[in-house]
Design a protein around this motif. Structure first.
Motif, short mmCIF file in Angstrom:
data_model
loop_
_atom_site.label_atom_id
_atom_site.label_comp_id
_atom_site.label_asym_id
_atom_site.label_seq_id
_atom_site.Cartn_x
_atom_site.Cartn_y
_atom_site.Cartn_z
N LYS A 1 -23.78 52.15 -85.93
CA LYS A 1 -22.57 52.95 -86.09
C LYS A 1 -22.79 54.30 -85.43
CE LYS A 1 -20.83 50.75 -90.27
NZ LYS A 1 -20.40 50.92 -91.66
N ASN A 2 -21.93 54.59 -84.48
CA ASN A 2 -22.04 55.85 -83.74
C ASN A 2 -21.08 56.85 -84.34
OD1 ASN A 2 -22.34 57.87 -81.90
ND2 ASN A 2 -21.04 56.88 -80.34
N PHE A 3 -21.61 57.93 -84.90
CA PHE A 3 -20.78 58.95 -85.50
C PHE A 3 -20.22 59.94 -84.48
CE2 PHE A 3 -23.47 58.44 -89.57
CZ PHE A 3 -22.76 57.29 -89.86
N GLY A 4 -20.65 59.80 -83.22
CA GLY A 4 -20.10 60.63 -82.17
C GLY A 4 -20.82 61.95 -82.01
N ASN B 1 -11.45 47.46 -81.79
CA ASN B 1 -12.27 48.03 -80.74
C ASN B 1 -13.48 47.15 -80.47
OD1 ASN B 1 -13.56 49.69 -78.92
ND2 ASN B 1 -14.38 51.06 -80.50
N GLY B 2 -13.63 46.71 -79.24
CA GLY B 2 -14.78 45.90 -78.88
C GLY B 2 -15.90 46.69 -78.26
N GLY B 3 -15.68 47.99 -78.09
CA GLY B 3 -16.70 48.84 -77.47
C GLY B 3 -17.37 49.74 -78.48
N SER C 1 -14.22 50.75 -89.40
CA SER C 1 -15.58 50.37 -89.06
C SER C 1 -15.94 50.65 -87.60
CB SER C 1 -15.81 48.88 -89.35
OG SER C 1 -14.98 48.08 -88.55
N ASN C 2 -14.91 50.70 -86.72
CA ASN C 2 -15.21 50.88 -85.30
C ASN C 2 -14.00 51.46 -84.56
OD1 ASN C 2 -16.81 50.72 -83.01
ND2 ASN C 2 -16.17 48.65 -82.51
N PRO C 3 -13.64 52.71 -84.84
CA PRO C 3 -12.46 53.30 -84.19
C PRO C 3 -12.73 53.69 -82.74
CG PRO C 3 -13.52 54.93 -85.56
CD PRO C 3 -14.28 53.65 -85.77
N ASN C 4 -11.69 53.64 -81.91
CA ASN C 4 -11.81 54.12 -80.53
C ASN C 4 -10.83 55.26 -80.31
OD1 ASN C 4 -9.30 52.93 -80.25
ND2 ASN C 4 -10.09 51.10 -79.24
#
Length: 565
Positions: free
Chosen positions: A38-41, A333-335, A373-376
């Motif tokens: 999980k990338n928090f940015g 989001n698939g990325g 879980s995985n926003p873009n």
């Protein structure tokens, strides 16, 4: 010494032990589920207004040490006055649980500090089921119930008073034998080896909420009150020419009545049995501000909206007129994820808002919560739009004018609007006293084959809520009995005709058939009645899809949502 080795697949651990006299060394089983990072940015950061002390030592060494010390002393005074424990030697074979101090600055709606609060909490996570606790269930009133009672208060000109139970959980009486270490800062000199044998419940114990609720029930029933069968946290008592209704939310109590003298009698009785805090006329309950005047009662969370906007950096954003742009097609989001934690924090904050006083954002919050879980970047644009909508409607609240005094519902569904969606969205809203008291926007749990089936699923969901609301109202002493059938408006004539038709013959799935039978029963027994309404006039339409500015404003006004004057 023989060297340990791993067993071959075909060799049993038993034979290995017999041969070597050693326990086999086996590799631990590992999950085969793929790990997704999980990338928090890069822009992740934590929001802190003012840190509260994490430990007793930290509190006593802080610049506010004198205030924290006073809060700790107040907590210990309450604990000792309730005879919460007795010091004793730890019996052989017993294990004491730990405890810790929790410190928090309680704030007013405007952000100013109301008081410094210290709470001694038992480390209940170390309790063992069947030894330290058995049953832990404790009912909590629905926020819908609170809104219904406030709508009735507006319709029948009732007074609303509020009280708070100080250290509520300390009133519960324990059935189990529990031992706890002495609290930090209050270890009795010369008795350092002794432990606290708990006689009353303490915050943090798994059974504490249940024991408190049982104690409150016992006290209030002995005073002539009765418990509502459809919300176990609502109590009522009928006098010769009057009545009192009480609503309990953990340790917050709302008291409704027409006669001020009777309300004071109940308050005095509660104060005689519990350590109570008198709050007068209801002002703030569960982060919801209650504003009452001669003509209406308003529920608003404008202060909460301002806090959320400020916390996430949108206090100076440019307002927009709608919470959700229907032209944007959101997909999974698939990325890589973009600021996933911050996205989840915003959704969590807005969920509470949408559940309490802002039905106009329910669809947007529910839809955007599917991507936590995985926003873009597309999801972020949608959530920023929602926050900008709140910026323009920050002072909105639900206004209960008192009329009409009849409960009325609206039901709607959209049928798979996006290419990657396989399930529709249901929505309903019920109004009473001029404002919304119940609403829901949720993704359906089954796949439907047509618009009619999707509307059937949504209507059955609304019917279940109507049945519960009608049952709740049937126990409120101020209403005439029997309660008439609840009118539910639907904008799909095929669904209405299907439910009303006695000659039903369909190849629908058993899940649709079940919902049809439930609706047939609700209508035939007089619990609900169905009526057609145009889509443009359906107040539930905005709970299933994004709408234009005019339709959003129409739905908001229909639910009593408008600016506070």
């Amino acid at each position: 010494m023989k060297e340990k080795r791993k067993l071959d697949v075909g060799e049993s651990s038993k034979s290995h032990t017999e041969k070597t006299g050693e326990l086999p060394e086996t590799e631990p089983r590992r999950s085969k589920r793929p790990r997704i990072e999980k990338n928090f940015g890069d822009d992740f950061y934590t929001f802190l207004i003012e840190d509260d002390p994490l430990t007793y030592t930290e509190a006593m060494r802080s610049s506010d040490a004198s205030l924290w010390e006073e809060a700790v002393k107040s907590e210990m005074d309450s604990i000792l006055s309730h005879n919460t424990w007795v010091l004793t030697d730890l019996p052989p074979g017993s294990r004491p649980i730990g405890c810790k101090w929790i410190f928090k600055r309680k704030r007013n709606p405007d952000g100013s500090i109301e008081k410094y609060k210290a709470r001694l909490v038992a480390k209940g996570y170390s309790q063992k089921e069947g030894i330290d606790f058995f049953d832990t269930y404790s009912p909590v009133t629905r926020i819908t119930t609170v809104r219904v009672l406030i709508a009735l208060a507006a319709s029948y000109k009732l007074e609303i008073h509020q009280m708070d139970v100080k250290t509520a959980f300390l009133n519960g009486e324990l059935d189990e034998e529990i031992y706890m270490e002495q609290p930090e800062g209050f270890v009795v000199p010369g008795q350092e080896n002794k432990v606290c044998k708990l006689v009353k419940s303490l915050y943090g114990l798994k059974q504490a909420p249940r024991q408190w609720h049982e104690k409150f029930d016992k006290v209030i029933l002995s005073y002539g009150f009765r418990i509502c069968d459809f919300d176990k946290c609502v109590y009522w008592r009928v006098y010769k020419n009057s009545f009192i209704i009480m609503c309990l939310y953990v340790d917050d109590i709302l008291i409704f009545g027409k006669e001020h003298v009777k309300i004071l009698e109940v308050k005095n009785y509660l104060s005689d049995n519990f350590d109570m805090k008198e709050l007068g006329l209801a002002n703030v309950i569960l982060e919801i501000r209650v504003i009452k005047d001669e003509n209406e009662i308003c529920l608003t969370q404008s202060h909460y909206v301002e806090k959320v906007l400020k916390q996430f950096g949108f206090e100076n954003s440019k307002p927009v007129s709608t919470p959700y742009d229907s032209s944007v097609k959101l997909k999974k989001n698939g990325g890589d994820s973009v600021s996933q934690l911050r996205y989840s924090q915003i959704i969590g904050s807005l969920m509470y808002l949408s559940n309490c006083t802002r039905p106009d954002i329910s669809y947007a919050v529910g839809r955007l919560s599917r991507y936590t879980s995985n926003p873009n970047k597309t999801h972020w644009s949608a959530i920023e739009r929602l926050l900008r909508y709140l910026k323009g409607t920050v002072n909105y609240g639900i206004h209960y004018s008192g009329l009409p005094t009849v409960l009325e519902g609206y039901s709607d569904a959209n049928w798979i609007s996006d290419s990657d969606e396989t399930k529709s969205t249901s929505g309903f809203v019920f109004t009473l006293g001029g404002g919304a008291v119940a609403w829901k926007s949720s993704k359906q749990t089954l796949i439907t084959k047509s618009t009619m089936e999707a509307e059937m699923v949504a209507l059955e969901l609304a019917g279940g809520e109507a049945e519960w609301l009608r049952s709740l109202l049937s126990e409120i002493p101020l209403l005439d009995k029997p309660i008439p059938a609840i009118l539910i408006n639907c904008d799909n004539q095929a669904t209405i005709m299907k439910v009303k038709s006695k000659n039903h013959n369909s190849k629908s799935s058993r899940h649709i058939e079940l919902r049809y039978k439930i609706l047939r029963k609700l209508t035939s027994t007089g619990i609900i009645t169905l009526s057609y309404v145009k889509s443009m006039e359906n107040l539930a339409d905005h709970l299933t899809k994004g709408l234009s500015r005019g339709q959003v404003q129409f739905a908001s006004r229909g639910m009593g949502l408008k600016p506070i004057t």
